[in-house]
Design a protein around this motif. Structure first.
Motif, PDB file in Angstrom:
ATOM      1  N   SER A 215     -23.257  -7.211 -10.071  1.00  0.00           N
ATOM      2  CA  SER A 215     -24.102  -6.102 -10.525  1.00  0.00           C
ATOM      3  C   SER A 215     -23.310  -5.254 -11.513  1.00  0.00           C
ATOM      4  O   SER A 215     -22.219  -4.782 -11.193  1.00  0.00           O
ATOM      5  N   VAL A 216     -23.848  -5.093 -12.704  1.00  0.00           N
ATOM      6  CA  VAL A 216     -23.250  -4.238 -13.723  1.00  0.00           C
ATOM      7  C   VAL A 216     -23.978  -2.905 -13.666  1.00  0.00           C
ATOM      8  O   VAL A 216     -25.161  -2.823 -14.006  1.00  0.00           O
ATOM      9  N   PHE A 217     -23.280  -1.890 -13.218  1.00  0.00           N
ATOM     10  CA  PHE A 217     -23.928  -0.600 -12.975  1.00  0.00           C
ATOM     11  C   PHE A 217     -23.987   0.217 -14.253  1.00  0.00           C
ATOM     12  O   PHE A 217     -23.012   0.829 -14.669  1.00  0.00           O
ATOM     13  N   GLY A 218     -25.139   0.226 -14.873  1.00  0.00           N
ATOM     14  CA  GLY A 218     -25.364   1.017 -16.080  1.00  0.00           C
ATOM     15  C   GLY A 218     -25.226   0.202 -17.341  1.00  0.00           C
ATOM     16  O   GLY A 218     -24.140  -0.278 -17.655  1.00  0.00           O
ATOM     17  N   GLY A 219     -26.350   0.044 -18.044  1.00  0.00           N
ATOM     18  CA  GLY A 219     -26.338  -0.642 -19.325  1.00  0.00           C
ATOM     19  C   GLY A 219     -26.812   0.246 -20.449  1.00  0.00           C
ATOM     20  O   GLY A 219     -27.069  -0.227 -21.564  1.00  0.00           O
ATOM     21  N   ASP A 220     -26.891   1.545 -20.153  1.00  0.00           N
ATOM     22  CA  ASP A 220     -27.435   2.483 -21.137  1.00  0.00           C
ATOM     23  C   ASP A 220     -26.472   3.630 -21.446  1.00  0.00           C
ATOM     24  O   ASP A 220     -26.877   4.718 -21.837  1.00  0.00           O
ATOM     25  N   THR A 227     -22.413  -0.637 -21.676  1.00  0.00           N
ATOM     26  CA  THR A 227     -21.759  -0.651 -20.365  1.00  0.00           C
ATOM     27  C   THR A 227     -20.512   0.233 -20.390  1.00  0.00           C
ATOM     28  O   THR A 227     -19.969   0.542 -21.444  1.00  0.00           O
ATOM     29  N   GLY A 228     -20.063   0.635 -19.218  1.00  0.00           N
ATOM     30  CA  GLY A 228     -18.923   1.528 -19.094  1.00  0.00           C
ATOM     31  C   GLY A 228     -17.657   0.944 -19.685  1.00  0.00           C
ATOM     32  O   GLY A 228     -17.436  -0.275 -19.634  1.00  0.00           O
ATOM     33  N   ARG A 264      -6.207   1.897 -24.635  1.00  0.00           N
ATOM     34  CA  ARG A 264      -7.467   1.452 -25.225  1.00  0.00           C
ATOM     35  C   ARG A 264      -8.433   1.047 -24.117  1.00  0.00           C
ATOM     36  O   ARG A 264      -8.016   0.764 -22.986  1.00  0.00           O
ATOM     37  N   GLY A 265      -9.709   1.021 -24.430  1.00  0.00           N
ATOM     38  CA  GLY A 265     -10.713   0.704 -23.431  1.00  0.00           C
ATOM     39  C   GLY A 265     -11.416  -0.613 -23.699  1.00  0.00           C
ATOM     40  O   GLY A 265     -11.553  -1.030 -24.850  1.00  0.00           O
ATOM     41  N   PHE A 266     -11.852  -1.253 -22.622  1.00  0.00           N
ATOM     42  CA  PHE A 266     -12.691  -2.445 -22.697  1.00  0.00           C
ATOM     43  C   PHE A 266     -13.943  -2.186 -21.873  1.00  0.00           C
ATOM     44  O   PHE A 266     -13.882  -1.595 -20.798  1.00  0.00           O
ATOM     45  N   SER A 267     -15.072  -2.667 -22.361  1.00  0.00           N
ATOM     46  CA  SER A 267     -16.320  -2.500 -21.623  1.00  0.00           C
ATOM     47  C   SER A 267     -16.412  -3.524 -20.500  1.00  0.00           C
ATOM     48  O   SER A 267     -15.681  -4.534 -20.478  1.00  0.00           O
ATOM     49  N   VAL A 268     -17.346  -3.289 -19.591  1.00  0.00           N
ATOM     50  CA  VAL A 268     -17.578  -4.232 -18.501  1.00  0.00           C
ATOM     51  C   VAL A 268     -17.956  -5.601 -19.064  1.00  0.00           C
ATOM     52  O   VAL A 268     -17.451  -6.636 -18.612  1.00  0.00           O
ATOM     53  N   LEU A 269     -18.818  -5.625 -20.054  1.00  0.00           N
ATOM     54  CA  LEU A 269     -19.227  -6.909 -20.634  1.00  0.00           C
ATOM     55  C   LEU A 269     -18.068  -7.601 -21.342  1.00  0.00           C
ATOM     56  O   LEU A 269     -17.952  -8.837 -21.303  1.00  0.00           O
ATOM     57  N   GLU A 270     -17.197  -6.844 -21.993  1.00  0.00           N
ATOM     58  CA  GLU A 270     -16.013  -7.446 -22.614  1.00  0.00           C
ATOM     59  C   GLU A 270     -15.117  -8.079 -21.559  1.00  0.00           C
ATOM     60  O   GLU A 270     -14.556  -9.170 -21.773  1.00  0.00           O
ATOM     61  N   MET A 271     -14.973  -7.404 -20.442  1.00  0.00           N
ATOM     62  CA  MET A 271     -14.168  -7.957 -19.351  1.00  0.00           C
ATOM     63  C   MET A 271     -14.777  -9.260 -18.843  1.00  0.00           C
ATOM     64  O   MET A 271     -14.073 -10.264 -18.642  1.00  0.00           O
ATOM     65  N   VAL A 295     -18.370   7.345 -15.063  1.00  0.00           N
ATOM     66  CA  VAL A 295     -18.346   7.960 -16.391  1.00  0.00           C
ATOM     67  C   VAL A 295     -18.547   6.874 -17.441  1.00  0.00           C
ATOM     68  O   VAL A 295     -18.343   5.687 -17.191  1.00  0.00           O
ATOM     69  N   ALA A 296     -18.954   7.287 -18.630  1.00  0.00           N
ATOM     70  CA  ALA A 296     -19.256   6.325 -19.690  1.00  0.00           C
ATOM     71  C   ALA A 296     -17.991   5.658 -20.205  1.00  0.00           C
ATOM     72  O   ALA A 296     -17.941   4.434 -20.379  1.00  0.00           O
ATOM     73  N   CYS A 297     -16.958   6.462 -20.452  1.00  0.00           N
ATOM     74  CA  CYS A 297     -15.784   5.931 -21.133  1.00  0.00           C
ATOM     75  C   CYS A 297     -14.536   6.704 -20.709  1.00  0.00           C
ATOM     76  O   CYS A 297     -14.565   7.937 -20.622  1.00  0.00           O
ATOM     77  N   SER A 298     -13.468   5.971 -20.433  1.00  0.00           N
ATOM     78  CA  SER A 298     -12.210   6.614 -20.081  1.00  0.00           C
ATOM     79  C   SER A 298     -11.050   5.702 -20.460  1.00  0.00           C
ATOM     80  O   SER A 298     -11.033   4.534 -20.075  1.00  0.00           O
ATOM     81  N   TYR A 299     -10.130   6.228 -21.245  1.00  0.00           N
ATOM     82  CA  TYR A 299      -8.897   5.507 -21.533  1.00  0.00           C
ATOM     83  C   TYR A 299      -7.784   6.505 -21.802  1.00  0.00           C
ATOM     84  O   TYR A 299      -8.028   7.665 -22.131  1.00  0.00           O
ATOM     85  N   ALA A 300      -6.558   6.047 -21.632  1.00  0.00           N
ATOM     86  CA  ALA A 300      -5.409   6.948 -21.540  1.00  0.00           C
ATOM     87  C   ALA A 300      -4.758   7.222 -22.881  1.00  0.00           C
ATOM     88  O   ALA A 300      -4.706   6.358 -23.763  1.00  0.00           O
ATOM     89  N   ASP A 301      -4.219   8.407 -22.987  1.00  0.00           N
ATOM     90  CA  ASP A 301      -3.184   8.705 -23.980  1.00  0.00           C
ATOM     91  C   ASP A 301      -1.862   8.412 -23.278  1.00  0.00           C
ATOM     92  O   ASP A 301      -1.531   9.045 -22.280  1.00  0.00           O
ATOM     93  N   VAL A 302      -1.116   7.443 -23.789  1.00  0.00           N
ATOM     94  CA  VAL A 302       0.092   6.992 -23.101  1.00  0.00           C
ATOM     95  C   VAL A 302       1.373   7.386 -23.843  1.00  0.00           C
ATOM     96  O   VAL A 302       2.461   6.880 -23.535  1.00  0.00           O
TER      97      VAL A 302
END
Length: 335
Positions: A215-220, A227-228, A264-271, A295-302
């Motif tokens: 189940s992919v929670f949220g496609g909008d 996706t997140g 950097r971020g990857f979406s659920v579908l990319e994963m 949340v929609a998007c989260s990635y780190a400043d490293v």
């Protein structure tokens, strides 16, 4: 160095143990096995070429921990033990406060009593809540929405106060983003009990046929594919971050916090697509409603970790997927 590693039989802890031992440290694991397996100690030994010492018990038991400190002249602590399911913490907050906060308090009392002055603590990017800006740096406002995240934030605050009262104490709080993957040997990896709470182990179990569909929670969401988006970091990069934090404490005192992610971020579908490519398996999925608290998007400043710890994540998404699949195949062979 003689290091006490709490939660060392768990997913992240087992990889940290391997990294520490490969660097020549002596590792003493304390784990109550409430969410882990004792046979992991043997797998760690097979990878490292020698076995860590293992003690089954509660990290909050002051007398028990003090005895280990005295018996082995422990010089530093890496504290990973704790419950970690966001959803469960919402349902059972007292369970999380009792285990995570009270357990940590007992450990810190034992450290103070035995004058152990180096600590690396497993914190979480959950403390930031819904990002107000991206990438998320360590100065980002903290907005906790669940008992798991609040327990991590309370422990960070406790450590800030304790370090202020003990000038000899050095503390590093490592704020993890999303650890995935497994050791290249396939001997250790993420092995959740029951239904997985995290994306990667669920993807792996669907690909292996253990579960029917993801189940992919949220496609909008307001992201490129709806996706997140998350900052996935290979668990071995994360483990190496703990060694870097320990090295940092060899010449630094006081309280410090660092993000551990890739930046950097990857979406659920990319994963999912990356995993399908690496495994050669199809991962059936269906779109579902958003989950409360996601949340929609989260990635780190490293940048802080790169600069102060001299550490940087080097493994890519393909490495995360292939190693997780190798671990699953080894599990299937054993079963």
């Amino acid at each position: 160095m003689n290091i006490l590693l709490t939660g060392g039989c768990g997913y992240i802890g087992s990889h940290v143990a391997v990294v520490l031992m490969s660097a020549g440290h002596q590792v003493f694991i304390v784990d109550d096995l409430s969410n882990s397996r004792r046979d992991v100690v043997g797998n760690i030994a097979e990878i490292a070429g020698r076995s860590p010492a293992f003690y089954e018990g509660d990290v909050g038991d002051v007398a028990f921990v003090r005895d280990i400190f005295r018996r082995h002249q422990i010089e530093a602590v890496i504290h990973l033990a704790g419950f970690k399911s966001v959803g469960e913490s919402v349902q059972w907050p007292l369970k999380y406060y009792q285990n995570n906060i009270c357990g940590s308090l007992g450990l810190f009392q034992a450290m103070e009593a035995e004058s152990v002055s180096k600590l690396v603590f497993s914190s979480s990017a959950t403390i930031y809540g819904d990002p107000q800006y991206l990438p998320v740096d360590e100065a980002h406002p903290q907005h906790v929405t669940n008992a798991y995240g609040r327990s991590k934030l309370h422990i960070e605050d406790m450590l800030r106060d304790i370090s202020a009262s003990r000038p000899s104490l050095g503390v590093v709080c490592l704020r993890y983003f999303n650890p995935v993957g497994a050791h290249d040997s396939g001997l250790i990896g993420e092995y959740p009990r029951g239904i997985p709470n995290n994306l990667m182990p669920y993807v792996v179990q669907v690909a292996s046929g253990k579960r029917e569909v993801l189940s992919v929670f949220g496609g909008d969401y307001p992201t490129p594919d709806g996706t997140g988006v998350r900052d996935f970091i290979h668990v071995m990069d994360l483990a190496e971050g703990h060694l870097a934090a320990l090295n940092f404490l060899s010449s630094n005192k006081g309280w410090h916090a660092f993000n551990l992610g890739t930046g950097r971020g990857f979406s659920v579908l990319e994963m999912i697509r990356a995993f399908e490519k690496e495994s050669g398996r199809t991962v059936p999925f269906r779109m579902a409603a958003r989950r409360e608290g996601d949340v929609a998007c989260s990635y780190a400043d490293v940048q802080s970790a790169e600069r102060a710890l001299k550490w940087k994540a080097t493994r890519v998404l393909e490495d995360m997927c292939s190693s997780a699949w190798l671990f699953q195949n080894r599990l299937s062979t054993k079963d």
